[in-house]
Design an enzyme around this catalytic site. Structure first.
Site, PDB file in Angstrom:
ATOM      1  N   GLU A  65       9.262  -5.802   6.989  1.00  0.00           N
ATOM      2  CA  GLU A  65       8.913  -4.594   7.798  1.00  0.00           C
ATOM      3  C   GLU A  65       9.811  -4.201   8.916  1.00  0.00           C
ATOM      4  O   GLU A  65       9.422  -3.506   9.701  1.00  0.00           O
ATOM      5  CB  GLU A  65       7.913  -4.241   7.819  1.00  0.00           C
ATOM      6  CG  GLU A  65       6.812  -3.957   6.084  1.00  0.00           C
ATOM      7  CD  GLU A  65       5.377  -3.789   6.692  1.00  0.00           C
ATOM      8  OE1 GLU A  65       5.208  -3.864   7.376  1.00  0.00           O
ATOM      9  OE2 GLU A  65       5.465  -3.210   5.611  1.00  0.00           O
ATOM     10  N   GLU A 109       5.167  -3.510  -1.573  1.00  0.00           N
ATOM     11  CA  GLU A 109       3.788  -3.870  -0.984  1.00  0.00           C
ATOM     12  C   GLU A 109       3.340  -2.328  -1.405  1.00  0.00           C
ATOM     13  O   GLU A 109       4.218  -1.373  -1.414  1.00  0.00           O
ATOM     14  CB  GLU A 109       3.151  -4.227   0.050  1.00  0.00           C
ATOM     15  CG  GLU A 109       3.086  -5.101   1.283  1.00  0.00           C
ATOM     16  CD  GLU A 109       3.364  -5.446   2.084  1.00  0.00           C
ATOM     17  OE1 GLU A 109       2.515  -4.288   3.524  1.00  0.00           O
ATOM     18  OE2 GLU A 109       3.403  -6.433   2.767  1.00  0.00           O
TER      19      GLU A 109
END
Length: 852
Positions: free
Chosen positions: A189, A258
């Site tokens: 991320e 995710e």
């Protein structure tokens, strides 16, 4: 003894032989893993892959086989996990790959179950894990700056990443060696925050990709949330929805690393959950619009044992509303509904991997996606993305009813195998049962044979404590070796000080950047406060003429784990600290005075968590509701084999150990805010982490998981460090079990169970009716009675079903005949079975059954 030893030797030989067989099989099945625009390609064949996250340190090795098997039974192809740097290298060059950190064993167990593995090395994890998974010693490397183009950081990051890759290679765990690892992740991320690092962030990201590729794993690498990930790194999506995500190259597949199955729980917060209808909708939409790899974060969340939770203020429970709950039990109907979804998607696999979808509009908020091949395979997805109204659409000359916010899956482009809003999996409740821990029973106050205690000294107890002028930042001082840091100041007060004016009190003002502060004046607790980032306390205190001691105890509850520069956020009492006169308004700044510091508590230093000290005091009465007291007792294991928890109701805040193993931080007096919860959450419409909340105004967490493998049949030791003040005799143990009730409501419009589809029947013109299926969760149980049954227009939910205006008189007798006395049963939902109780209405069958 000789017999036992012989058995142990034979058992060891069997284990070694099994491992050798596994190694031989792996070597013989080395696979080539590549990718193209449509999917990951394993040995030349594109794959539709369903994945789920299980973090090995958040459960125990004894739990891993069952968790992995339940994942496979739920339709997963892949287990995804982060690699936790701070767990594996708690001190530089001192590695830990044992117990809960036995990564090799975890990966091999996935392989043994026939599952692939996605290894997210990072090595930054986030994951609501302490310091984002970085070891705190990294912070003290000279000249280091995290996650940017910084040579000291890059050197350490490359060293650890190479360590993990080399370990996997040594064990032949990459698919290119015959192992299960088909994909690895570098960084995590970073695209969310890289702009904060400027040009150095971009060059670091490119370096990370190049470094990872140089390690030559033989399988692809990915970067999640990194829109500019350089070729050949695959950029992937994280979020509640990823159907609109597009890879940054037409040569890369559309992957979702995710899909948040719920959300994490924080101390002081209500419990978030995500309805399964919405979760299934998100998954189906992703595959409808070209997705090929989807991962649930989390599939099993687990527990933040020891001091591993981050945040700060992340709870010890990391349940995440996952399909497998914190204790390893199935969360129904979430697990079952997703299993059916996975089966329906796999029925479409031949068409999905062969081509891109043709997407057309069927009306406002209505969409069809068709995968059709020259060989005759055809699969379709029909979506109603409106949030208010059901709709009827015409597709390929047939009429289909689409509930709002739902997707129907048609594996043959004709018949509906699955609709995301129509659940065919029964609700199975779970519950905690309190158990006496002594054979003769008794109340929770009789926990253990006897409580003993040790009082933790208030303030400085070390002879060589650190003395420094000014207020020190906590992490730089403790290196996170402990949650606790003492700030101690001795001062003389003269008789004419304004702070001792008759009839007035001094006010001690304290500013801290988190997360908990206790103030002791002359050995007595004067006040406390807590907050995530900013504590401001004004505490009226009594000072005496002469010597006074001000002892401030600063407590962290997990270090920050996310955001740009999270590693330098800091913690502790950074000031100002001052004394103010309530009467005159005069002030004395204490911030620059000479303070004495102590890292951690004396009891931590002497290892009281093990329970072995000779200093325990057993005299009555037991001191309760006092700060900073260590407590110890013994207990026998709760009967049975069900998961175990401790209910800490009655205590304040602290840390607990069972047989020397830390089960984490407890804080039952941390109460969730009172607003934001709703009686029921409408799954229709975009989900966010604060949309569906429960337990407002209640303790965020009272029950704390104790793994069964940590408990002996008898003679167990429980130790508490109670920092806030409470009564340990009020705690109790509980076992968690799946309840005896099964509930399900199926309408005539439900698709037939997806299990009825076979490769032979997939392309036939199917007219199978809806079916209500029940199965007792425990193999030794049978359905003993039917509490409720109604075919017609029943209302309510599990535990509160009631008859509607329309009801077949034979509902109960039909269901009883089909189900009572059997472990499982199937009942056709149709007027053919129940008769016609009312014309012109879509009817449902609602059943509540009892297993015994």
């Amino acid at each position: 003894m000789m017999v036992i030893a012989a058995k142990m030797v034979r058992g060891k030989k069997v284990e070694i032989v099994s491992l050798l067989i596994l190694v031989i099989v792996m070597a013989a099945t080395a696979a080539t893993v590549t990718y193209d625009h449509r999917a990951l390609v394993i040995d030349g064949k594109r794959k539709i892959l369903i994945s789920g996250s299980i973090h090995y340190p958040r459960s125990t090795p004894e739990m891993w086989p069952d968790l992995i098997q339940k994942s496979k039974d739920g339709g997963l192809d892949v287990i995804e996990t982060y690699v936790f740097w701070n767990g594996h290298e708690p001190e530089k060059n001192k590695y830990n790959f044992e117990g809960r950190y036995d990564l090799v064993k975890f990966v091999k167990l996935a392989a043994k179950a026939g599952l692939y593995v996605h290894l997210r090395i990072g090595p930054y994890a986030c994951a609501e894990w302490n310091y984002g998974g970085f070891p705190v010693w990294l912070h003290f490397v000279p000249g280091i700056k995290f996650r940017t183009d910084n040579e000291p950081f890059k050197a350490e990051m490359q060293r650890f990443t190479a360590k993990i890759v080399d370990l996997m290679k040594q064990e032949k765990l990459y698919a290119s060696q015959g192992g299960p690892i088909i994909l690895s992740q570098i960084e995590n991320e970073y695209g969310n925050i890289d702009s904060a690092y400027g040009a150095a962030g971009k060059s670091y990201m490119k370096w990370s990709a190049s470094m990872a590729l140089s390690l030559d794993t033989g399988v692809p690498w990915n970067m999640c949330q990194q829109g500019d990930a350089p070729d050949p790194i695959i950029n992937t999506c994280n979020g509640f929805y990823c159907d609109q995500f597009t890879p940054n190259s037409n040569n890369k597949p559309k992957m979702w690393t995710e899909n948040w199955s719920g959300w994490f729980l924080g101390f002081g917060e209500p419990t978030p959950y995500r309805p399964v209808e919405d979760l299934a909708f998100a998954v189906a939409r992703f595959f409808q619009r070209g997705g090929t790899f989807q991962n649930y974060y989390m599939y099993h969340g687990g527990t933040n044992f020891e001091r591993t939770s981050g945040g700060p203020l992340i709870s010890t429970s990391y349940d995440y509303d996952a399909p497998i709950d914190e204790y390893g039990l199935l969360r129904q109907p979430k697990w079952g509904h997703l299993r059916d979804l996975h089966k329906a998607i796999k029925l479409c696999e031949d068409a999905l991997i062969a081509t891109d979808p043709e997407i057309t509009s069927l009306g406002s908020n209505l969409e069809a996606a068709v995968y059709k091949t020259s060989s005759g395979s055809c699969a379709a997805f029909l979506a109603n993305i409106g949030t208010q109204s059901d709709a009827t659409v015409t597709f390929n000359g047939k009429s289909y009813r689409l509930p709002a916010w739902s997707v129907s899956i048609l594996p043959d482009c004709k018949n509906v195998a699955f609709n995301t809003a129509k659940i065919n999996s029964a609700t199975e409740s779970t519950a905690f049962a309190r158990q006496s821990l002594k054979p003769d029973g008794g109340s929770s106050a009789e926990l253990g044979s006897q409580w003993s205690h040790i009082k933790e000294p208030i303030g400085i107890s070390e002879a060589d404590a650190l003395v420094k002028p000014g207020l020190l930042e906590q992490i730089n001082t403790t290196a996170d070796k402990s949650d606790f840091l003492w700030y101690s100041l001795r001062m003389d007060i003269k008789g004419d000080e304004t702070f001792l004016d008759e009839g007035s009190k001094a006010v001690l003002h304290i500013q801290s950047i988190g997360q908990v502060v206790y103030a002791f004046i002359n050995g007595k607790l004067a006040g406390s406060g807590n907050d995530r980032t900013n504590i401001s306390l004004d505490i009226p205190i009594n000072l005496v003429t002469g010597k006074n001691t001000i002892d401030l105890l600063s407590v962290t509850v997990g270090l920050a784990n996310y955001g740009a520069f999270f590693d330098i956020i800091g913690a502790g009492i950074t000031g100002p600290v001052s004394l103010n006169s309530a009467k005159t308004g005069s002030s004395m700044d204490l911030s620059s005075h000479q303070w004495t510091y102590q890292v951690g508590l004396k009891g931590e230093d002497t290892g009281l968590g093990s329970g072995d000290s000779s200093e325990w005091v057993s005299n009555s009465p037991l001191p309760t509701n006092q700060p900073l007291v260590w407590y110890k007792t013994t207990f026998d294991a709760p009967s049975g084999s069900e998961p175990v928890a401790i209910d800490f109701t009655g205590t304040g805040k602290g840390i607990a150990w069972v047989n020397g193993q830390s089960i984490g931080r407890y804080w039952p007096t941390s109460i969730a805010r009172t607003d934001g919860c709703v009686g029921s959450c409408n799954y229709r419409g975009t989900y966010r982490n604060d949309k569906c909340l429960k337990n407002c105004g209640k303790p965020s967490q009272t029950l704390y998981h104790v793994p069964r493998s940590w408990i002996k049949p008898s003679g167990n030791t429980l130790v508490l460090l109670e920092e806030m003040g409470g009564d340990p005799t009020k705690i109790s143990f509980a076992t968690k079990h799946t309840g005896s009730n099964l509930c399900l409501k199926v309408s005539e419009s439900h698709p037939a169970p997806v299990d009825t589809w076979t490769s032979d029947s997939k392309f036939s013109n199917r007219t199978s009716p809806a079916v209500l299926s029940l199965k007792c969760p425990v193999s030794t149980q049978v359905i003993s009675s039917i509490r409720f049954a109604s075919f017609g227009t029943p209302t309510g939910s599990c535990g509160s079903f009631s008859h509607g205006r329309c009801n077949s008189a034979r509902s109960l007798s039909v269901v009883q005949k089909a189900c009572v006395g059997s472990r499982s049963c199937k009942v056709e939902v149709s007027t053919r079975v129940f008769g016609e109780p009312c014309h012109g209405v879509v009817k449902s069958l609602a059943v509540e059954a009892v297993c015994a």
